[in-house]
Enzyme design. Structure first.
Site, PDB file in Angstrom:
ATOM      1  N   SER A   1      94.015 112.389 -14.711  1.00 50.65           N
ATOM      2  CA  SER A   1      94.383 114.564 -15.058  1.00 50.65           C
ATOM      3  C   SER A   1      93.240 114.670 -14.940  1.00 50.65           C
ATOM      4  CB  SER A   1      94.681 113.285 -16.037  1.00 50.65           C
ATOM      5  OG  SER A   1      96.024 112.486 -15.987  1.00 50.65           O
TER       6      SER A   1
ATOM      7  N   PHE B   1      95.306 105.562  -5.227  1.00 50.89           N
ATOM      8  CA  PHE B   1      96.709 106.114  -4.551  1.00 50.89           C
ATOM      9  C   PHE B   1      96.907 107.685  -4.119  1.00 50.89           C
ATOM     10  CE2 PHE B   1      96.310 105.627  -9.927  1.00 50.89           C
ATOM     11  CZ  PHE B   1      95.854 104.709  -9.729  1.00 50.89           C
TER      12      PHE B   1
ATOM     13  N   GLU C   1     103.456 123.260  -5.860  1.00 52.19           N
ATOM     14  CA  GLU C   1     103.373 121.721  -5.835  1.00 52.19           C
ATOM     15  C   GLU C   1     104.753 121.210  -7.170  1.00 52.19           C
ATOM     16  OE1 GLU C   1      98.162 121.329  -4.443  1.00 52.19           O
ATOM     17  OE2 GLU C   1      99.449 120.263  -6.354  1.00 52.19           O
ATOM     18  N   ARG C   2     103.893 122.006  -8.407  1.00 51.88           N
ATOM     19  CA  ARG C   2     105.035 121.279  -9.724  1.00 51.88           C
ATOM     20  C   ARG C   2     106.120 121.882  -9.126  1.00 51.88           C
ATOM     21  NH1 ARG C   2      99.723 122.266 -14.240  1.00 51.88           N
ATOM     22  NH2 ARG C   2      99.237 120.187 -13.036  1.00 51.88           N
TER      23      ARG C   2
ATOM     24  N   GLU D   1     102.530 114.419 -19.854  1.00 50.61           N
ATOM     25  CA  GLU D   1     102.086 114.820 -21.607  1.00 50.61           C
ATOM     26  C   GLU D   1     100.528 116.203 -20.784  1.00 50.61           C
ATOM     27  OE1 GLU D   1     101.892 112.261 -19.787  1.00 50.61           O
ATOM     28  OE2 GLU D   1     103.198 111.126 -21.989  1.00 50.61           O
TER      29      GLU D   1
HETATM   30  C1  LIG Z   1     102.910 106.978  -6.301  1.00 50.36           C
HETATM   31  C2  LIG Z   1     101.721 108.109  -6.405  1.00 50.36           C
HETATM   32  C3  LIG Z   1     101.656 108.586  -5.825  1.00 50.36           C
HETATM   33  C4  LIG Z   1     100.220 109.865  -5.858  1.00 50.36           C
HETATM   34  N1  LIG Z   1     100.102 110.828  -4.843  1.00 50.36           N
HETATM   35  C5  LIG Z   1      98.882 111.433  -4.845  1.00 50.36           C
HETATM   36  C6  LIG Z   1      97.999 112.352  -4.167  1.00 50.36           C
HETATM   37  O1  LIG Z   1      99.103 111.946  -2.810  1.00 50.36           O
HETATM   38  N2  LIG Z   1      97.067 112.485  -3.851  1.00 50.36           N
HETATM   39  C7  LIG Z   1      96.006 112.563  -5.050  1.00 50.36           C
HETATM   40  O2  LIG Z   1      95.157 112.625  -5.736  1.00 50.36           O
HETATM   41  N3  LIG Z   1      96.690 111.835  -6.649  1.00 50.36           N
HETATM   42  C8  LIG Z   1      98.076 111.209  -6.378  1.00 50.36           C
HETATM   43  N4  LIG Z   1      98.249 110.557  -7.570  1.00 50.36           N
HETATM   44  C9  LIG Z   1      97.747 110.729  -8.976  1.00 50.36           C
HETATM   45  C10 LIG Z   1      97.571 110.553  -9.593  1.00 50.36           C
HETATM   46  O3  LIG Z   1      97.923 112.118  -9.535  1.00 50.36           O
HETATM   47  C11 LIG Z   1      97.762 110.427 -10.923  1.00 50.36           C
HETATM   48  O4  LIG Z   1      98.053 108.991 -11.559  1.00 50.36           O
HETATM   49  C12 LIG Z   1      97.754 111.265 -12.220  1.00 50.36           C
HETATM   50  O5  LIG Z   1      97.064 112.798 -12.331  1.00 50.36           O
HETATM   51  C13 LIG Z   1      97.226 111.032 -13.510  1.00 50.36           C
HETATM   52  O6  LIG Z   1      95.711 110.298 -13.667  1.00 50.36           O
HETATM   53  P1  LIG Z   1      95.617 108.557 -13.500  1.00 50.36           P
HETATM   54  O7  LIG Z   1      96.816 107.921 -13.182  1.00 50.36           O
HETATM   55  O8  LIG Z   1      94.406 108.701 -13.460  1.00 50.36           O
HETATM   56  O9  LIG Z   1      96.243 108.554 -15.667  1.00 50.36           O
HETATM   57  P2  LIG Z   1      94.862 109.441 -16.175  1.00 50.36           P
HETATM   58  O10 LIG Z   1      94.478 110.886 -16.685  1.00 50.36           O
HETATM   59  O11 LIG Z   1      94.283 108.159 -17.018  1.00 50.36           O
HETATM   60  O12 LIG Z   1      96.286 109.125 -17.234  1.00 50.36           O
HETATM   61  C14 LIG Z   1      96.599 107.939 -18.144  1.00 50.36           C
HETATM   62  C15 LIG Z   1      97.343 108.544 -19.489  1.00 50.36           C
HETATM   63  O13 LIG Z   1      96.636 109.424 -20.605  1.00 50.36           O
HETATM   64  C16 LIG Z   1      97.360 110.580 -21.017  1.00 50.36           C
HETATM   65  N5  LIG Z   1      96.783 112.330 -20.670  1.00 50.36           N
HETATM   66  C17 LIG Z   1      94.873 111.730 -20.080  1.00 50.36           C
HETATM   67  N6  LIG Z   1      95.042 113.379 -20.679  1.00 50.36           N
HETATM   68  C18 LIG Z   1      95.726 113.163 -21.761  1.00 50.36           C
HETATM   69  C19 LIG Z   1      95.766 114.638 -22.581  1.00 50.36           C
HETATM   70  N7  LIG Z   1      94.987 115.595 -22.491  1.00 50.36           N
HETATM   71  N8  LIG Z   1      96.503 114.839 -23.405  1.00 50.36           N
HETATM   72  C20 LIG Z   1      97.588 113.852 -23.498  1.00 50.36           C
HETATM   73  N9  LIG Z   1      98.274 112.950 -22.723  1.00 50.36           N
HETATM   74  C21 LIG Z   1      97.137 112.636 -21.708  1.00 50.36           C
HETATM   75  C22 LIG Z   1      98.632 110.650 -19.128  1.00 50.36           C
HETATM   76  O14 LIG Z   1      99.591 111.419 -19.422  1.00 50.36           O
HETATM   77  C23 LIG Z   1      98.464 109.471 -18.811  1.00 50.36           C
HETATM   78  O15 LIG Z   1     100.195 109.303 -19.951  1.00 50.36           O
HETATM   79  C24 LIG Z   1      99.361 109.522  -7.086  1.00 50.36           C
HETATM   80  C25 LIG Z   1      99.732 109.016  -7.846  1.00 50.36           C
HETATM   81  C26 LIG Z   1     101.393 107.938  -7.944  1.00 50.36           C
HETATM   82  C27 LIG Z   1     101.427 107.187  -8.739  1.00 50.36           C
END
Ligand SMILES: Cc1cc2nc3c(=O)[nH]c(=O)nc-3n(C[C@H](O)[C@H](O)[C@H](O)COP(=O)(O)OP(=O)(O)OC[C@H]3O[C@@H](n4cnc5c(N)ncnc54)[C@H](O)[C@@H]3O)c2cc1C
Length: 375
Positions: free
Chosen positions: A130, A154, A240-241, A365
């Site tokens: 994120s 990912f 994208e969204r 979120e």
């Molecule tokens: C199937 C799949 C395909 C994907 N494909 C790609 C891709 O092609 N390229 C790429 O770059 N990435 C890709 N991703 C990664 C995806 O974009 C990230 O998983 C996503 O951005 C969340 O990051 P994170 O997993 O590190 O979670 P984190 O950032 O660690 O978040 C953990 C939790 O904390 C919450 N959170 C974070 N910040 C806040 C805030 N400010 N306030 C409240 N809550 C918060 C999040 O919503 C989540 O619930 C993919 C992910 C999946 C599962």
């Protein structure tokens, strides 16, 4: 009646539906087991005019984002959420188109339109999802090269990808203002890929990790200007969204149709499951909300076609669509009883595949944070 769509959009939708029925559905179960879709599918999609729909020839098919939407919706409606065409066409190619030099466009986009080259985008890292400004992958300038070190995770289409747009830090002290985008090609020395990750859904999707170890990139593999990467990422987010929202909406519409058919045929205590008021009420709620969502998304699509979709409205589109999809698919699974939990049933796959849509492209979120700033 969807007034945003023209005759040529509907024709492409028909073509995409036929392609999905003939070239994807008969093989999907095997690809789910294998954890990947064959590269040949991409070439077939390119030959059928289904990749890079919104870019002009020879970089794409000469349409607009309405055509891209038709491909997205055809796949999602047929419960094919694991096929990675949209990331390739609606996320990776636009980076090249919007920020690439003429030489970069010539070199890569026509091959991407033909499906000869598969695209991926690599932003997320083990310590940065994120919060992209925490990206640790580093690109240091050395004469006519950048030297790339780091790891991404990912990454959708990762195993198949021939071209990856990579977000890396060029000025670590500047945080988000020190990020840049680079093109990395498969086969470059210092670039390796992990195997497809084991996920709870989207099994035919070859999501993987990428590793860069002293990878020497010619300086003209920089995309756009140095240190402008975060701005480019932000620029692309609305499209994208919207693309993810369209996937979610078409998926829930498709599953609502097949779910209704199931409860019409399944009998319990001598009555059809549909004959229980609880079932009809759940279906009625789902249909009413899906209709409202569709009208909103068509409005977003119309705005985007005029270049006027703002980031907050796009965040609302993705939040509404993916949250409703999750809720409706869960209700539909419940109506299937134990069969809904069996992998061979479409609803089970849809339920697991859909879960990722609330996580990537901005988690729910993060979207609420964006929308909440309006107050
Ligand atoms: C199937 C799949 C395909 C994907 N494909 C790609 C891709 O092609 N390229 C790429 O770059 N990435 C890709 N991703 C990664 C995806 O974009 C990230 O998983 C996503 O951005 C969340 O990051 P994170 O997993 O590190 O979670 P984190 O950032 O660690 O978040 C953990 C939790 O904390 C919450 N959170 C974070 N910040 C806040 C805030 N400010 N306030 C409240 N809550 C918060 C999040 O919503 C989540 O619930 C993919 C992910 C999946 C599962």
């Amino acid at each position: 009646m969807r007034t945003v769509l023209r005759e040529d959009h509907l024709l492409l939708r028909e073509q995409a539906d036929k392609f999905v029925a003939a070239e994807i559905l008969p093989h999907l179960a095997a690809w789910e087991r294998e954890g990947i879709t064959p590269r040949a599918l991409w070439r077939k999609a390119g030959a059928s005019g289904l990749l890079n729909c919104s870019l002009p020839p020879p970089y794409g098919q000469g349409g607009d984002f309405g055509h891209a939407a038709m491909v997205i919706e055809a796949l999602a409606h047929a419960n094919c959420l694991g096929i990675g065409f949209s990331i390739h066409s609606d996320m990776v190619s636009p980076y090249l188109w919007n920020f690439g030099t003429d030489a970069q466009k010539e070199l890569w986009l026509p091959r991407m339109a033909r499906g000869d080259l598969i695209g991926a985008i690599a932003m997320t890292e083990p310590g940065a999802g994120s919060d992209l400004k925490a990206v640790r992958t580093r690109a240091r300038r050395e004469g006519a090269h950048y030297v790339l070190n780091g790891q991404k995770t990912f990454i959708t289409n990762g195993v198949n990808a021939g071209l990856v747009v990579v977000l890396a830090s060029t000025e670590p002290d500047l945080g988000a203002r020190g990020l840049s985008l680079f093109i990395v090609e498969e086969g470059m020395a210092g670039f390796t890929k992990g195997p497809a990750l084991q996920k709870i859904g989207q099994h035919s999707q070859d999501t993987c990790e990428l590793f860069f170890d002293e990878l020497r990139l010619p300086a003209d593999y920089l995309l756009g200007q140095e240190n402008e990467g975060f701005g480019y990422v932000t620029h692309e987010l609305a499209q994208e969204r919207l693309a993810i929202a369209l996937r979610a909406c078409a998926s829930l519409e498709g599953m609502l149709q097949s779910g209704a058919e199931y409860v019409r045929n399944r009998k319990v205590f001598g009555r059809r499951v549909l004959d229980y008021q609880n079932t009809r009420f759940k279906l009625a709620d789902a249909l009413a909300k899906a209709r409202m969502l569709r009208v909103f998304l068509d409005d977003c699509l119309a705005r985007h076609l005029q270049g006027q979709l703002d980031s907050v409205t796009a965040a609302m589109a993705k939040l509404n669509a993916t949250e409703l999809q999750g809720q409706v698919l869960d209700d539909l699974l419940q109506m299937h009883g134990g069969y809904g939990y069996m992998a061979e049933y479409g609803i089970a796959r849809a339920w697991a595949d859909a879960r990722a849509l609330r996580l990537f492209g901005g988690s729910s979120e993060i979207l609420r944070e964006i929308i909440g700033k309006q107050f």
